[in-house]
Design a protein around this motif. Sequence first.
Motif, PDB file in Angstrom:
ATOM      1  N   SER A 137      17.561  36.122  42.531  1.00 53.53           N
ATOM      2  CA  SER A 137      16.692  35.026  42.119  1.00 53.53           C
ATOM      3  C   SER A 137      17.088  34.630  40.704  1.00 53.53           C
ATOM      4  CB  SER A 137      15.227  35.468  42.155  1.00 53.53           C
ATOM      5  OG  SER A 137      14.372  34.446  41.679  1.00 53.53           O
TER       6      SER A 137
ATOM      7  N   SER B  95      13.375  27.076  43.547  1.00 54.38           N
ATOM      8  CA  SER B  95      12.138  27.758  43.180  1.00 54.38           C
ATOM      9  C   SER B  95      11.505  28.430  44.388  1.00 54.38           C
ATOM     10  CB  SER B  95      11.148  26.762  42.572  1.00 54.38           C
ATOM     11  OG  SER B  95      10.697  25.851  43.575  1.00 54.38           O
ATOM     12  N   VAL B  96      10.586  29.335  44.122  1.00 56.37           N
ATOM     13  CA  VAL B  96       9.845  30.008  45.188  1.00 56.37           C
ATOM     14  C   VAL B  96       9.054  28.979  46.002  1.00 56.37           C
ATOM     15  CG1 VAL B  96       7.923  31.579  45.652  1.00 56.37           C
ATOM     16  CG2 VAL B  96       9.725  32.248  44.066  1.00 56.37           C
TER      17      VAL B  96
ATOM     18  N   THR C 129      11.117  27.214  48.492  1.00 59.10           N
ATOM     19  CA  THR C 129      11.765  28.055  49.504  1.00 59.10           C
ATOM     20  C   THR C 129      10.790  28.682  50.488  1.00 59.10           C
ATOM     21  OG1 THR C 129      13.389  28.616  47.803  1.00 59.10           O
ATOM     22  CG2 THR C 129      13.444  29.903  49.843  1.00 59.10           C
ATOM     23  N   PHE C 130       9.588  29.053  50.026  1.00 56.79           N
ATOM     24  CA  PHE C 130       8.674  29.831  50.859  1.00 56.79           C
ATOM     25  C   PHE C 130       7.313  29.152  50.968  1.00 56.79           C
ATOM     26  CE2 PHE C 130      11.503  32.616  48.439  1.00 56.79           C
ATOM     27  CZ  PHE C 130      12.143  33.317  49.447  1.00 56.79           C
TER      28      PHE C 130
ATOM     29  N   VAL D 175       4.456  35.256  54.623  1.00 55.29           N
ATOM     30  CA  VAL D 175       5.348  34.499  53.756  1.00 55.29           C
ATOM     31  C   VAL D 175       6.601  34.154  54.562  1.00 55.29           C
ATOM     32  CG1 VAL D 175       6.724  34.500  51.646  1.00 55.29           C
ATOM     33  CG2 VAL D 175       4.484  35.630  51.685  1.00 55.29           C
TER      34      VAL D 175
ATOM     35  N   TRP E 117      19.569  31.731  48.844  1.00 52.71           N
ATOM     36  CA  TRP E 117      18.984  33.051  48.622  1.00 52.71           C
ATOM     37  C   TRP E 117      19.839  34.035  49.421  1.00 52.71           C
ATOM     38  CZ3 TRP E 117      14.252  34.045  45.878  1.00 52.71           C
ATOM     39  CH2 TRP E 117      13.656  32.909  45.337  1.00 52.71           C
TER      40      TRP E 117
ATOM     41  N   LEU F 234       5.059  36.615  46.763  1.00 51.09           N
ATOM     42  CA  LEU F 234       5.577  35.415  46.108  1.00 51.09           C
ATOM     43  C   LEU F 234       5.843  35.672  44.628  1.00 51.09           C
ATOM     44  CD1 LEU F 234       3.349  32.656  47.767  1.00 51.09           C
ATOM     45  CD2 LEU F 234       5.763  33.144  48.228  1.00 51.09           C
ATOM     46  N   ARG F 235       4.986  36.469  43.977  1.00 49.74           N
ATOM     47  CA  ARG F 235       5.219  36.789  42.562  1.00 49.74           C
ATOM     48  C   ARG F 235       6.498  37.596  42.398  1.00 49.74           C
ATOM     49  NH1 ARG F 235      -0.485  37.360  42.456  1.00 49.74           N
ATOM     50  NH2 ARG F 235      -0.323  39.605  42.835  1.00 49.74           N
TER      51      ARG F 235
ATOM     52  N   LEU G 137       9.101  37.528  44.375  1.00 48.01           N
ATOM     53  CA  LEU G 137      10.237  36.654  44.630  1.00 48.01           C
ATOM     54  C   LEU G 137      10.534  35.745  43.445  1.00 48.01           C
ATOM     55  CD1 LEU G 137       9.347  35.664  48.312  1.00 48.01           C
ATOM     56  CD2 LEU G 137      11.278  37.085  47.605  1.00 48.01           C
ATOM     57  N   ALA G 138       9.531  35.482  42.636  1.00 44.81           N
ATOM     58  CA  ALA G 138       9.707  34.619  41.465  1.00 44.81           C
ATOM     59  C   ALA G 138      10.337  35.350  40.286  1.00 44.81           C
ATOM     60  CB  ALA G 138       8.357  34.042  41.047  1.00 44.81           C
TER      61      ALA G 138
END
Length: 374
Positions: A159, A165-166, A169-170, A178, A190, A219-220, A222-223
Amino acid sequence: MFDYDARVGRLVFSRLADATIRASDNWLQVLDDTLRQHGIERSGEGNKFIARVQSGQLTKLFTMFAFQETQERARDKGGLWNLLAERFTSLPPQEEWRQKVLVTAVGGEEVVQDAEPLEDQYPVQIRYPRSADKLIADLAADSFPLTLIFKEYQVAIESSATGPSVADTFFVNDDGKVVVRDDVGVAAKWKDPSTDVCLHPGDWIIEANGVSNDPEGILRQLAEIGRVQVRVQQQGSIFKTDVFNSQDDMRNRLQSQAKPRQLQLLRQHATGQPLLCVCGGELQEIGLRERVYLLVEPKGENGVLSYAGRRFTVDQIIDMKAVTCDLCRKAVERDDRLWTCGNGANTILHAQSYDICQQCFALGEGRQSSPSPD
Protein backbone atom coordinates in the motif's frame (compact mmCIF):
# COMPACT_ATOMS: atom_id res chain seq x y z
CA MET A 1 -6.94 -15.79 -13.40
CA PHE A 2 -8.00 -13.33 -16.07
CA ASP A 3 -9.89 -10.04 -15.89
CA TYR A 4 -10.75 -7.56 -18.63
CA ASP A 5 -9.87 -3.90 -18.06
CA ALA A 6 -12.51 -2.01 -20.07
CA ARG A 7 -10.67 1.32 -19.67
CA VAL A 8 -7.62 0.15 -21.63
CA GLY A 9 -9.30 -2.63 -23.63
CA ARG A 10 -7.08 -5.54 -22.65
CA LEU A 11 -6.85 -8.58 -20.40
CA VAL A 12 -5.17 -8.34 -17.02
CA PHE A 13 -3.56 -11.58 -15.87
CA SER A 14 -2.62 -12.54 -12.33
CA ARG A 15 -0.98 -15.79 -11.40
CA LEU A 16 -3.32 -17.75 -9.18
CA ALA A 17 -2.25 -18.35 -5.62
CA ASP A 18 -0.64 -21.73 -6.02
CA ALA A 19 2.23 -23.92 -4.87
CA THR A 20 4.21 -26.82 -6.32
CA ILE A 21 4.98 -29.94 -4.31
CA ARG A 22 7.70 -32.16 -5.77
CA ALA A 23 8.33 -35.85 -5.17
CA SER A 24 10.50 -36.51 -2.13
CA ASP A 25 10.56 -38.70 0.95
CA ASN A 26 9.04 -35.90 3.00
CA TRP A 27 6.66 -34.40 0.40
CA LEU A 28 3.72 -34.72 2.80
CA GLN A 29 5.55 -32.60 5.38
CA VAL A 30 6.28 -30.01 2.69
CA LEU A 31 2.61 -30.03 1.75
CA ASP A 32 1.53 -29.49 5.37
CA ASP A 33 4.04 -26.66 5.77
CA THR A 34 2.70 -25.05 2.57
CA LEU A 35 -0.87 -25.27 3.81
CA ARG A 36 0.12 -23.66 7.11
CA GLN A 37 1.83 -20.82 5.24
CA HIS A 38 -1.52 -20.07 3.64
CA GLY A 39 -3.25 -20.32 7.01
CA ILE A 40 -5.30 -23.41 6.17
CA GLU A 41 -5.42 -27.06 7.22
CA ARG A 42 -6.00 -30.39 5.51
CA SER A 43 -9.69 -30.18 6.34
CA GLY A 44 -9.96 -27.24 3.93
CA GLU A 45 -9.49 -29.49 0.90
CA GLY A 46 -12.14 -28.90 -1.73
CA ASN A 47 -13.31 -25.77 0.03
CA LYS A 48 -10.14 -23.71 0.40
CA PHE A 49 -7.73 -25.56 -1.88
CA ILE A 50 -7.60 -28.28 -4.52
CA ALA A 51 -4.74 -30.41 -5.83
CA ARG A 52 -3.83 -31.35 -9.40
CA VAL A 53 -1.41 -34.08 -10.43
CA GLN A 54 1.16 -33.69 -13.23
CA SER A 55 -1.39 -34.63 -15.92
CA GLY A 56 -3.66 -31.78 -14.83
CA GLN A 57 -6.35 -33.99 -13.31
CA LEU A 58 -7.84 -33.15 -9.93
CA THR A 59 -6.91 -35.52 -7.13
CA LYS A 60 -8.43 -36.02 -3.68
CA LEU A 61 -5.81 -36.06 -0.95
CA PHE A 62 -7.62 -36.16 2.36
CA THR A 63 -11.31 -36.64 1.62
CA MET A 64 -13.23 -39.77 0.65
CA PHE A 65 -15.77 -37.77 -1.33
CA ALA A 66 -15.62 -34.29 -2.84
CA PHE A 67 -18.28 -33.34 -5.37
CA GLN A 68 -20.91 -30.77 -6.35
CA GLU A 69 -24.69 -31.03 -6.25
CA THR A 70 -27.02 -28.81 -8.27
CA GLN A 71 -30.46 -27.61 -7.27
CA GLU A 72 -32.01 -29.54 -10.16
CA ARG A 73 -30.65 -32.91 -8.96
CA ALA A 74 -31.65 -32.15 -5.38
CA ARG A 75 -35.16 -31.19 -6.47
CA ASP A 76 -35.52 -34.47 -8.39
CA LYS A 77 -34.75 -36.41 -5.19
CA GLY A 78 -37.05 -34.43 -2.92
CA GLY A 79 -34.31 -32.23 -1.45
CA LEU A 80 -30.56 -32.15 -0.93
CA TRP A 81 -30.52 -34.18 2.26
CA ASN A 82 -32.62 -36.96 0.70
CA LEU A 83 -30.21 -36.99 -2.23
CA LEU A 84 -27.19 -37.27 0.05
CA ALA A 85 -28.83 -40.00 2.15
CA GLU A 86 -29.25 -41.98 -1.07
CA ARG A 87 -25.65 -41.38 -2.13
CA PHE A 88 -24.26 -42.34 1.28
CA THR A 89 -26.20 -45.61 1.65
CA SER A 90 -22.93 -47.57 1.87
CA LEU A 91 -21.73 -45.48 4.82
CA PRO A 92 -22.68 -45.87 8.51
CA PRO A 93 -26.22 -44.99 9.67
CA GLN A 94 -27.61 -41.64 8.58
CA GLU A 95 -27.05 -40.01 11.96
CA GLU A 96 -23.32 -40.76 11.69
CA TRP A 97 -22.67 -39.55 8.14
CA ARG A 98 -24.68 -36.40 8.84
CA GLN A 99 -22.20 -35.58 11.62
CA LYS A 100 -19.19 -36.08 9.34
CA VAL A 101 -20.34 -34.51 6.06
CA LEU A 102 -19.65 -30.85 5.28
CA VAL A 103 -21.86 -28.95 2.83
CA THR A 104 -20.75 -25.49 1.72
CA ALA A 105 -22.53 -22.96 -0.48
CA VAL A 106 -21.01 -21.14 -3.46
CA GLY A 107 -19.94 -18.31 -1.15
CA GLY A 108 -18.01 -20.71 1.09
CA GLU A 109 -20.38 -20.65 4.08
CA GLU A 110 -21.50 -23.91 5.66
CA VAL A 111 -25.05 -25.06 4.91
CA VAL A 112 -26.89 -26.07 8.08
CA GLN A 113 -28.70 -29.39 8.00
CA ASP A 114 -32.02 -28.32 9.49
CA ALA A 115 -33.16 -26.71 6.22
CA GLU A 116 -32.75 -27.01 2.45
CA PRO A 117 -30.17 -24.70 0.83
CA LEU A 118 -31.50 -21.55 -0.83
CA GLU A 119 -31.51 -21.17 -4.61
CA ASP A 120 -28.54 -18.76 -4.63
CA GLN A 121 -26.45 -21.17 -2.53
CA TYR A 122 -26.27 -23.76 -5.32
CA PRO A 123 -24.24 -25.51 -6.59
CA VAL A 124 -23.20 -26.73 -3.15
CA GLN A 125 -19.92 -28.50 -2.42
CA ILE A 126 -20.07 -31.81 -0.55
CA ARG A 127 -17.07 -33.08 1.42
CA TYR A 128 -16.84 -36.26 3.46
CA PRO A 129 -15.43 -36.64 6.00
CA ARG A 130 -15.50 -33.15 7.45
CA SER A 131 -11.82 -33.44 8.31
CA ALA A 132 -9.19 -36.09 7.68
CA ASP A 133 -5.74 -36.74 9.14
CA LYS A 134 -4.23 -39.00 6.51
CA LEU A 135 -4.10 -39.50 2.77
CA ILE A 136 -6.75 -41.55 1.01
CA ALA A 137 -4.01 -43.38 -0.87
CA ASP A 138 -0.33 -42.92 -1.65
CA LEU A 139 0.38 -40.92 -4.80
CA ALA A 140 2.27 -42.61 -7.62
CA ALA A 141 5.58 -41.19 -8.83
CA ASP A 142 4.01 -39.90 -12.06
CA SER A 143 1.58 -37.77 -10.01
CA PHE A 144 4.35 -35.27 -9.25
CA PRO A 145 4.87 -32.42 -9.33
CA LEU A 146 1.65 -31.79 -7.42
CA THR A 147 0.04 -28.37 -7.85
CA LEU A 148 -2.03 -26.84 -5.07
CA ILE A 149 -4.48 -24.11 -6.10
CA PHE A 150 -5.90 -21.96 -3.33
CA LYS A 151 -9.28 -20.28 -3.14
CA GLU A 152 -8.41 -18.88 0.27
CA TYR A 153 -4.84 -17.75 0.83
CA GLN A 154 -2.53 -15.19 2.38
CA VAL A 155 -0.77 -12.53 0.33
CA ALA A 156 1.44 -9.55 1.18
CA ILE A 157 0.35 -6.48 -0.78
CA GLU A 158 1.99 -3.08 -0.95
CA SER A 159 0.00 0.00 0.00
CA SER A 160 1.61 3.27 -1.11
CA ALA A 161 0.77 6.94 -0.92
CA THR A 162 0.83 7.15 -4.74
CA GLY A 163 -1.34 4.07 -5.35
CA PRO A 164 -5.14 3.82 -5.42
CA SER A 165 -6.91 4.70 -2.19
CA VAL A 166 -8.74 2.26 0.06
CA ALA A 167 -12.05 3.99 -0.79
CA ASP A 168 -11.38 3.54 -4.52
CA THR A 169 -10.52 -0.15 -4.08
CA PHE A 170 -12.77 -1.64 -1.38
CA PHE A 171 -16.31 -1.43 -0.07
CA VAL A 172 -18.32 -3.13 2.67
CA ASN A 173 -21.18 -5.18 1.20
CA ASP A 174 -24.58 -5.90 2.74
CA ASP A 175 -23.15 -8.95 4.52
CA GLY A 176 -20.53 -6.83 6.29
CA LYS A 177 -17.65 -8.19 4.17
CA VAL A 178 -14.83 -6.05 2.81
CA VAL A 179 -14.89 -6.69 -0.95
CA VAL A 180 -12.73 -5.47 -3.85
CA ARG A 181 -14.64 -3.06 -6.10
CA ASP A 182 -15.50 -3.91 -9.71
CA ASP A 183 -12.56 -1.99 -11.17
CA VAL A 184 -9.91 -4.21 -12.74
CA GLY A 185 -7.31 -1.50 -13.28
CA VAL A 186 -7.42 -0.40 -9.64
CA ALA A 187 -7.55 -3.92 -8.16
CA ALA A 188 -4.54 -5.08 -10.20
CA LYS A 189 -2.36 -2.40 -8.58
CA TRP A 190 -2.73 -4.12 -5.20
CA LYS A 191 -0.14 -6.83 -5.82
CA ASP A 192 2.29 -9.04 -3.94
CA PRO A 193 5.67 -8.03 -5.45
CA SER A 194 7.24 -11.41 -4.70
CA THR A 195 4.58 -13.60 -6.36
CA ASP A 196 2.73 -11.24 -8.79
CA VAL A 197 -0.58 -12.36 -7.26
CA CYS A 198 -2.91 -9.36 -7.31
CA LEU A 199 -6.40 -8.66 -6.02
CA HIS A 200 -9.41 -9.11 -8.32
CA PRO A 201 -12.89 -7.58 -8.38
CA GLY A 202 -15.21 -9.45 -6.06
CA ASP A 203 -12.46 -10.89 -3.83
CA TRP A 204 -13.35 -10.97 -0.14
CA ILE A 205 -10.73 -9.57 2.26
CA ILE A 206 -11.12 -11.89 5.23
CA GLU A 207 -8.29 -10.47 7.32
CA ALA A 208 -5.68 -7.68 7.20
CA ASN A 209 -2.66 -7.62 9.54
CA GLY A 210 -4.46 -10.04 11.87
CA VAL A 211 -7.68 -7.99 12.03
CA SER A 212 -10.83 -9.91 11.05
CA ASN A 213 -14.59 -9.74 11.69
CA ASP A 214 -14.24 -5.95 11.86
CA PRO A 215 -14.83 -4.23 8.49
CA GLU A 216 -13.74 -0.77 9.67
CA GLY A 217 -10.66 -2.24 11.33
CA ILE A 218 -9.73 -4.11 8.14
CA LEU A 219 -10.09 -0.93 6.08
CA ARG A 220 -7.83 0.95 8.53
CA GLN A 221 -5.16 -1.72 8.18
CA LEU A 222 -5.38 -1.56 4.38
CA ALA A 223 -4.88 2.20 4.56
CA GLU A 224 -1.54 1.79 6.36
CA ILE A 225 1.41 2.67 4.11
CA GLY A 226 3.72 -0.29 3.52
CA ARG A 227 3.29 -4.05 3.36
CA VAL A 228 -0.03 -5.43 4.56
CA GLN A 229 -0.55 -9.15 5.27
CA VAL A 230 -3.96 -9.99 3.84
CA ARG A 231 -6.11 -13.12 3.81
CA VAL A 232 -8.14 -13.30 0.61
CA GLN A 233 -10.94 -15.52 -0.64
CA GLN A 234 -11.44 -15.59 -4.39
CA GLN A 235 -14.94 -15.07 -5.69
CA GLY A 236 -16.63 -18.06 -7.29
CA SER A 237 -15.58 -21.70 -7.24
CA ILE A 238 -12.11 -23.15 -7.83
CA PHE A 239 -13.76 -26.24 -9.32
CA LYS A 240 -15.28 -24.59 -12.38
CA THR A 241 -12.89 -24.84 -15.31
CA ASP A 242 -15.25 -25.12 -18.29
CA VAL A 243 -15.51 -21.70 -19.96
CA PHE A 244 -18.05 -23.13 -22.44
CA ASN A 245 -20.48 -23.45 -19.51
CA SER A 246 -22.81 -20.41 -19.26
CA GLN A 247 -22.60 -20.63 -15.46
CA ASP A 248 -18.79 -20.53 -15.38
CA ASP A 249 -17.50 -17.87 -12.99
CA MET A 250 -14.65 -16.65 -15.17
CA ARG A 251 -16.80 -16.46 -18.31
CA ASN A 252 -19.52 -14.44 -16.56
CA ARG A 253 -16.96 -12.14 -14.92
CA LEU A 254 -15.25 -11.41 -18.25
CA GLN A 255 -18.60 -10.76 -19.94
CA SER A 256 -19.55 -8.24 -17.27
CA GLN A 257 -16.15 -6.51 -17.35
CA ALA A 258 -16.03 -6.33 -21.16
CA LYS A 259 -19.55 -4.94 -21.62
CA PRO A 260 -18.71 -1.22 -21.14
CA ARG A 261 -15.87 -1.48 -23.67
CA GLN A 262 -18.08 -3.25 -26.23
CA LEU A 263 -20.77 -0.57 -25.91
CA GLN A 264 -18.08 2.06 -26.47
CA LEU A 265 -16.91 0.25 -29.61
CA LEU A 266 -20.49 0.16 -30.93
CA ARG A 267 -20.84 3.91 -30.37
CA GLN A 268 -17.56 4.47 -32.23
CA HIS A 269 -18.83 2.37 -35.15
CA ALA A 270 -21.87 4.62 -35.39
CA THR A 271 -19.43 7.47 -36.16
CA GLY A 272 -17.81 5.55 -39.01
CA GLN A 273 -15.07 3.56 -37.27
CA PRO A 274 -14.55 -0.21 -37.84
CA LEU A 275 -16.99 -2.60 -36.14
CA LEU A 276 -14.78 -4.33 -33.57
CA CYS A 277 -15.19 -6.89 -30.78
CA VAL A 278 -13.64 -6.32 -27.35
CA CYS A 279 -10.94 -8.86 -28.23
CA GLY A 280 -9.88 -6.81 -31.28
CA GLY A 281 -11.54 -9.03 -33.89
CA GLU A 282 -14.14 -7.84 -36.38
CA LEU A 283 -17.88 -8.32 -35.79
CA GLN A 284 -19.80 -9.86 -38.68
CA GLU A 285 -23.57 -9.90 -39.26
CA ILE A 286 -25.00 -13.42 -39.84
CA GLY A 287 -28.22 -15.37 -39.29
CA LEU A 288 -28.71 -17.64 -36.29
CA ARG A 289 -28.51 -20.88 -38.31
CA GLU A 290 -25.30 -19.71 -39.96
CA ARG A 291 -23.99 -18.86 -36.49
CA VAL A 292 -24.75 -22.39 -35.23
CA TYR A 293 -22.85 -23.83 -38.22
CA LEU A 294 -19.71 -22.35 -36.63
CA LEU A 295 -20.25 -24.46 -33.50
CA VAL A 296 -20.61 -27.86 -35.13
CA GLU A 297 -18.27 -30.28 -36.91
CA PRO A 298 -18.26 -30.59 -39.82
CA LYS A 299 -19.42 -27.02 -40.46
CA GLY A 300 -22.87 -26.90 -42.01
CA GLU A 301 -26.34 -28.39 -41.77
CA ASN A 302 -25.18 -31.96 -41.06
CA GLY A 303 -22.68 -31.07 -38.34
CA VAL A 304 -22.98 -31.96 -34.65
CA LEU A 305 -21.70 -30.46 -31.43
CA SER A 306 -20.14 -32.93 -28.99
CA TYR A 307 -20.34 -31.61 -25.45
CA ALA A 308 -20.47 -33.18 -21.96
CA GLY A 309 -20.74 -36.67 -23.45
CA ARG A 310 -23.68 -35.80 -25.74
CA ARG A 311 -24.08 -34.92 -29.43
CA PHE A 312 -26.37 -32.09 -30.58
CA THR A 313 -27.61 -31.38 -34.10
CA VAL A 314 -27.99 -27.90 -35.58
CA ASP A 315 -31.76 -27.90 -35.01
CA GLN A 316 -31.37 -29.15 -31.44
CA ILE A 317 -28.93 -26.32 -30.67
CA ILE A 318 -31.36 -23.77 -32.12
CA ASP A 319 -34.31 -25.26 -30.20
CA MET A 320 -32.26 -25.18 -26.99
CA LYS A 321 -31.63 -21.44 -27.56
CA ALA A 322 -27.96 -22.09 -26.88
CA VAL A 323 -26.74 -18.91 -28.63
CA THR A 324 -27.10 -15.94 -26.30
CA CYS A 325 -26.22 -12.26 -26.53
CA ASP A 326 -23.06 -11.43 -24.57
CA LEU A 327 -24.44 -8.01 -23.64
CA CYS A 328 -27.99 -8.73 -22.44
CA ARG A 329 -27.55 -12.52 -21.89
CA LYS A 330 -30.88 -13.20 -23.71
CA ALA A 331 -31.23 -16.05 -26.20
CA VAL A 332 -31.14 -15.17 -29.90
CA GLU A 333 -34.45 -16.18 -31.50
CA ARG A 334 -34.68 -18.58 -34.47
CA ASP A 335 -35.34 -16.01 -37.21
CA ASP A 336 -33.09 -13.25 -35.85
CA ARG A 337 -29.78 -12.05 -37.18
CA LEU A 338 -26.86 -11.21 -34.92
CA TRP A 339 -23.32 -9.87 -34.95
CA THR A 340 -20.57 -12.37 -34.07
CA CYS A 341 -16.79 -12.07 -33.66
CA GLY A 342 -14.64 -13.43 -36.48
CA ASN A 343 -12.02 -14.65 -33.98
CA GLY A 344 -14.35 -17.45 -32.89
CA ALA A 345 -12.96 -19.38 -29.92
CA ASN A 346 -9.37 -18.23 -30.53
CA THR A 347 -9.31 -15.93 -27.51
CA ILE A 348 -9.80 -16.45 -23.77
CA LEU A 349 -12.26 -13.53 -23.81
CA HIS A 350 -14.98 -15.68 -25.31
CA ALA A 351 -15.24 -19.46 -25.29
CA GLN A 352 -17.48 -19.88 -28.35
CA SER A 353 -17.38 -16.43 -29.94
CA TYR A 354 -18.75 -13.02 -29.05
CA ASP A 355 -22.39 -12.45 -30.04
CA ILE A 356 -24.56 -9.34 -30.01
CA CYS A 357 -28.30 -9.44 -30.67
CA GLN A 358 -30.18 -7.00 -32.91
CA GLN A 359 -31.63 -4.97 -30.06
CA CYS A 360 -28.32 -4.52 -28.21
CA PHE A 361 -26.57 -3.61 -31.47
CA ALA A 362 -29.13 -0.88 -32.15
CA LEU A 363 -29.00 0.35 -28.55
CA GLY A 364 -25.21 0.40 -28.59
CA GLU A 365 -25.13 2.49 -31.75
CA GLY A 366 -27.70 4.86 -30.27
CA ARG A 367 -30.30 4.10 -32.95
CA GLN A 368 -32.89 2.83 -30.47
CA SER A 369 -33.92 3.94 -27.00
CA SER A 370 -33.87 1.58 -24.06
CA PRO A 371 -37.16 -0.25 -23.50
CA SER A 372 -39.27 1.11 -20.68
CA PRO A 373 -39.49 -1.10 -17.59
CA ASP A 374 -42.50 -3.40 -17.28
